[in-house]
Motif scaffolding. Sequence first.
Motif, short mmCIF file in Angstrom:
data_model
loop_
_atom_site.label_atom_id
_atom_site.label_comp_id
_atom_site.label_asym_id
_atom_site.label_seq_id
_atom_site.Cartn_x
_atom_site.Cartn_y
_atom_site.Cartn_z
N ARG A 1 67.09 5.21 -17.40
CA ARG A 1 66.08 4.24 -16.92
C ARG A 1 65.82 3.16 -17.96
NH1 ARG A 1 63.14 8.64 -15.21
NH2 ARG A 1 63.48 8.95 -13.00
N GLU A 2 65.66 3.59 -19.21
CA GLU A 2 65.38 2.63 -20.29
C GLU A 2 66.55 1.67 -20.46
OE1 GLU A 2 62.57 2.08 -21.90
OE2 GLU A 2 61.55 3.76 -20.91
N ILE A 3 67.77 2.19 -20.37
CA ILE A 3 68.94 1.29 -20.51
C ILE A 3 68.91 0.27 -19.38
CG2 ILE A 3 71.47 1.14 -20.42
CD1 ILE A 3 71.59 3.98 -21.61
N ARG A 4 68.64 0.72 -18.17
CA ARG A 4 68.69 -0.18 -17.02
C ARG A 4 67.58 -1.22 -17.03
NH1 ARG A 4 73.47 -0.11 -16.68
NH2 ARG A 4 74.63 1.17 -15.19
N LYS A 5 66.51 -0.97 -17.78
CA LYS A 5 65.44 -1.99 -17.87
C LYS A 5 65.98 -3.26 -18.49
CE LYS A 5 61.36 0.92 -18.21
NZ LYS A 5 60.42 1.53 -19.16
#
Length: 384
Positions: free
Chosen positions: A21-25
Amino acid sequence: MTEQAPIVIVGTGLSGYSLAREIRKQDKDTPIIMVTADDGVSYSKPMLSTGFTKGKDADGLAQASTEAMAEQLNIELRTFATVTAIDAEAHELVVGDERIAYSKLVLAWGADVIRLDIPGNGQDRVFSINDLMDYRAFRQALEGGKRVAIMGAGLIGCEFANDLRNGDYDVDIIAPSDVVMPGLLPPVAANAVQRELENLGVRFHLETVVEKIDREGNGVRLSLANGEQIDADLVISAVGLRPRVELAKAAGLTVERGIVVNRALETSASDIYALGDCAEVDGHVLLYVLPLMACARALAKTLAGDRTEVSYGTMPVMIKTPCCPTAVCPPPTGAEGEWQVEQDGSDVKAIFRGPDGFSLGFALTGRFAVEKQALSKEVPPIHG
Ligand code: FAD
């Protein structure tokens, strides 16, 4: 390794999915493959010990299907795929006969439950609950039953005891310690939690161990070292967790209690990172959610090219024993100082103060648990 190889994340627990999720932000497109030994269903592990209290079974605790996660995060998801080795030099992950090339590899494969080798023919009625699939199996086995024996009086044993009582099950806890949650709570707070669990109907058998588990009708009979016998429909084993380090060690990575990483979550092998229950971050093995979330945020930046070190703040833990709400922020191991205690029955406010009078940790039970936020501000962060 090629420039095009994907980022590969092993594990779809809170660490793996939080990192994705953090990468996709910040990056919608870099190819990501997630590999998991389980079904990849998204769930919040801390909720496993609240099922009866919240009226939810395993399906009710599931948050998103594997397909939904793959779509939401724009990732390729390999489920029921157990990693068997890491070829660090070739930058390849080995899953049985298959090899998966990675540009960056993230190990988020959690911790194993410790299993006790107890004699007797009742082992098939002993359950460890460390993921949603375990929980599903446990709930199915419990159908029609009424009595549960729990081995272990740690956080997880106590939480399941409270939850099972809320579901109207008979509960016995057996543990070798003389208090509940030793090492996490000071005795004054531990005694308060134990007392309230007893008031709720939990029976404690402390300072003894289970020596034998035999089948008895549809259930089991536990023989304890102190001579007692307990009949139960099934047994929960909650005697501890051990970070998964074997495959990392076999691949030549440095491991100690966990997979050793620095504050940038880098292992001793290039392009391999670790976070969550499997990782020993700058000397800390913290099997909780707040640390893994902080790691996921930092590591996502690093993987995007901005090398970022994690900074742990104060990390209080809420213990989900609703009969005696409890918050704890343990002082650093070996810290000098003493507990100062204010107590009113099972309401305990214990603050650990160093020689200079400053607070280094706390344990709060009952009505004092709400003071967690305020007291957290007084305790120095782990990474000061
Ligand atoms: P896991 O969730 O264990 O995920 C590991 C993943 O790796 C899984 O997908 C697994 O299938 C996969 N995997 C393992 N080996 C392999 C392999 N060889 N190949 C491929 N995949 C593999 N913490 C708190 O902070 N607060 C709480 O209130 C709290 N309550 C809890 C209650 C319970 C009952 C339990 C069990 C834990 C609780 N915790 C709590 C701890 C917290 O839930 C964990 O620290 C956290 O969920 C760990 O997440 P993880 O992703 O690192 O590991």
